[in-house]
Design a protein around this motif. Structure first.
Motif, PDB file in Angstrom:
ATOM      1  N   ILE A 160       0.838  -1.201   0.000  1.00  0.00           N
ATOM      2  CA  ILE A 160       0.000   0.000   0.000  1.00  0.00           C
ATOM      3  C   ILE A 160       0.872   1.249   0.000  1.00  0.00           C
ATOM      4  O   ILE A 160       0.606   2.229  -0.714  1.00  0.00           O
ATOM      5  N   GLY A 161       1.935   1.232   0.809  1.00  0.00           N
ATOM      6  CA  GLY A 161       2.834   2.373   0.835  1.00  0.00           C
ATOM      7  C   GLY A 161       3.505   2.615  -0.495  1.00  0.00           C
ATOM      8  O   GLY A 161       3.706   3.769  -0.909  1.00  0.00           O
ATOM      9  N   ARG A 162       3.843   1.532  -1.199  1.00  0.00           N
ATOM     10  CA  ARG A 162       4.463   1.697  -2.517  1.00  0.00           C
ATOM     11  C   ARG A 162       3.482   2.318  -3.497  1.00  0.00           C
ATOM     12  O   ARG A 162       3.867   3.148  -4.331  1.00  0.00           O
ATOM     13  N   ILE A 163       2.209   1.927  -3.416  1.00  0.00           N
ATOM     14  CA  ILE A 163       1.192   2.542  -4.287  1.00  0.00           C
ATOM     15  C   ILE A 163       1.081   4.034  -3.993  1.00  0.00           C
ATOM     16  O   ILE A 163       1.009   4.864  -4.913  1.00  0.00           O
ATOM     17  N   LEU A 164       1.061   4.384  -2.713  1.00  0.00           N
ATOM     18  CA  LEU A 164       0.916   5.799  -2.350  1.00  0.00           C
ATOM     19  C   LEU A 164       2.129   6.609  -2.790  1.00  0.00           C
ATOM     20  O   LEU A 164       1.980   7.773  -3.198  1.00  0.00           O
ATOM     21  N   ARG A 165       3.313   6.022  -2.720  1.00  0.00           N
ATOM     22  CA  ARG A 165       4.513   6.780  -3.103  1.00  0.00           C
ATOM     23  C   ARG A 165       4.629   6.947  -4.609  1.00  0.00           C
ATOM     24  O   ARG A 165       4.976   8.027  -5.083  1.00  0.00           O
ATOM     25  N   ARG A 166       4.324   5.900  -5.359  1.00  0.00           N
ATOM     26  CA  ARG A 166       4.565   5.939  -6.797  1.00  0.00           C
ATOM     27  C   ARG A 166       3.344   6.332  -7.611  1.00  0.00           C
ATOM     28  O   ARG A 166       3.465   6.585  -8.807  1.00  0.00           O
ATOM     29  N   ARG A 167       2.195   6.346  -6.997  1.00  0.00           N
ATOM     30  CA  ARG A 167       0.984   6.708  -7.736  1.00  0.00           C
ATOM     31  C   ARG A 167       0.218   7.838  -7.042  1.00  0.00           C
ATOM     32  O   ARG A 167      -0.983   7.975  -7.225  1.00  0.00           O
ATOM     33  N   TRP A 168       0.907   8.652  -6.269  1.00  0.00           N
ATOM     34  CA  TRP A 168       0.199   9.675  -5.500  1.00  0.00           C
ATOM     35  C   TRP A 168      -0.424  10.718  -6.413  1.00  0.00           C
ATOM     36  O   TRP A 168      -1.484  11.271  -6.088  1.00  0.00           O
TER      37      TRP A 168
END
Length: 465
Positions: free
Chosen positions: A11-19
């Motif tokens: 989830i954190g990777r989604i938020l960082r790379r797709r913010w």
């Protein structure tokens, strides 16, 4: 990712790379919620309380609440509103009633203005009280009360007359006298039962009629969902759907990551893994235009479902990997003088790795190789949708260079089939992975990381050069 457990780091990777994309979708959801609030006007709810005196069981209170929203009550309330466009059926969705502690039935009405909501709840409460009183047999008419008292007096007088007739009859001497006394006793019993029922139906009995506890208070705020709630709900729903969509897309992703899977799809063996230092992506033919600029702006041109690239060693360490691949390639095809390096179009990491590998093979002979020489490598790009590999000429086989997590088994099998159609045997597979650039190369070391010019001018679509 397809077989991994969803973790917070994902989830954190989604938020960082797709913010950026998530922010845009959240704003779009908020605008949709605002549009819904414009289409549906604000609504207000007012409540009136009705008291039921006496002792009431819970199921009886629930029955009274259902009576308050019955068609008989709502039809009378709709008629009392004096609005031809409002019927009892329409009020069914706008009126509710619930039983609370203290024998109180709360009647709530919803309308487009506070005044209409207040008037609707008051009318429904009044009609409910009138209908409940009517079905319970209660009344406040003085003439009806006088008639009931007169009836009681008549029954008492009749009861005394029956007693006198029974005493006057010859007690038990004739059959006729016995039958007369029996008939009189039955009549007495019937009158007593009638008096009991009359007392139970008395409005002054145990349970008094319902009473409206004053007019409903005029509402000061909108009933939910308000405009703010719709906007926030739209934004939150869009955000959650975007995150879930990313997770579902990663779950169904069939791109191969493991080296054995890639080798099986291509029908060959893995000769090694090489590192490619990360750099700013060059804008190729697919990197121009409004669509490409929009993808770069939203950040969707970079994959999110891969972990951050590891940090590589120095340039010398990376060159050692390429030399070892060349050594294994020489052992795999000892008689080969020229090999075709096949790179799928769109695989930038594999293209750069193939360039480094060709440069290393064309450099000075390495003492680590069997005969001190490596086959000459010619790099060609192959379109994945309809792969076409140049026909066999002076090459003695094909070396496929791909990056992990980029292609599916079907796509790699198509590349292998194109090599077979061109008469090339896949002698090996090289898997390329992107890494963060390590320390700068030592001063004076030869520069070998420049990709040579592709033979046949880039993508090969014809025969060998």
């Amino acid at each position: 990712m397809s077989d991994d457990t969803i973790r917070l780091v994902t989830i954190g990777r989604i938020l960082r790379r797709r913010w950026r994309l998530l922010a845009v979708l959240t704003v779009v959801g908020a605008l949709v919620g605002y549009g819904a609030s414009v289409l549906f006007p604000p609504r207000y709810t007012a409540s009136a309380s009705v008291l039921l005196p006496g002792q009431w069981e819970e199921r009886e209170l629930l029955t009274q609440a259902q009576i308050a929203t019955s068609s008989a009550v709502l039809d009378r309330a709709a008629a009392a509103l004096g609005r031809p466009d409002v019927s009892g059926g329409e009020l069914r969705d706008r009126v509710s009633a619930d039983a609370s502690d203290g024998n109180i039935i709360r009647v709530s009405g919803t309308a487009t203005t506070p005044e209409r909501a207040q008037r609707l709840s008051d009318l429904v409460a009044q009609q409910f009280v009138a209908f409940a009183t009517r079905i319970a047999g209660g009344t406040t008419d003085p003439e009806a009360v006088t008639g009931q008292e007169t009836l009681r007096k008549k029954v008492a007088e009749t009861n005394r007359r029956i007693t006198e007739l029974a005493d006057a009859a010859d007690p038990g001497r004739t059959v006729e006298s016995v039958q007369a006394r029996t008939t009189l006793e039955k009549l007495r019993t019937s009158l007593e039962e009638s008096m009991k029922k009359l007392d139970q139906a008395d409005p002054a009995g145990e349970k008094a009629g319902p009473v409206v506890m004053g007019p409903a208070a005029r509402p000061t705020g909108e009933a939910p969902p308000t405009r703010v709630q719709l906007v926030l709900s739209g934004a939150l729903l869009s955000f959650l759907l975007a995150v879930v969509g990313h997770l579902v897309a990663a779950r169904v992703n069939r791109r191969l990551r493991a080296e054995p899977e890639i080798a099986t799809a291509l029908g060959s063996v893995v000769l090694g893994t090489v590192d490619v230092p990360g750099e700013r992506r060059a804008r190729g033919p697919d990197g121009r235009g409004p669509g490409a600029r929009l993808r770069r702006l939203l950040g969707v041109d970079v994959r999110w479902d891969v972990p951050p690239p590891p940090r590589s060693g120095d340039e010398a360490g990376r060159r050692i990997r390429y030399r070892r691949v060349c050594a294994r390639l020489r052992d795999q095809a000892p008689a080969a003088r020229r090999l075709l390096v096949v790179v799928p179009d769109g695989d930038e990491i594999a293209r750069r790795a193939a360039g480094h590998l060709a440069a290393e093979a064309g450099s000075a002979p390495s003492p680590t190789l069997a005969n001190g020489a490596c086959p000459v490598l010619r790099v060609v790009g192959v379109p994945v949708p309809r792969p076409v590999v140049p026909d066999r000429g002076t090459e003695s086989g094909a070396l496929v260079v791909v990056s992990a997590g980029r292609w599916t088994a079907e796509e790699l099998a198509g590349v292998a089939g194109a090599c077979a159609d061109g008469g090339h045997e896949v002698v090996g597979v090289v898997v390329a992975g992107q890494v963060e650039a390590g320390p700068a190369r030592a001063a004076g070391s030869p520069r070998q990381d420049a990709a040579p010019a592709l033979a046949a001018g880039g993508r090969a679509t014809g025969g060998p050069s």
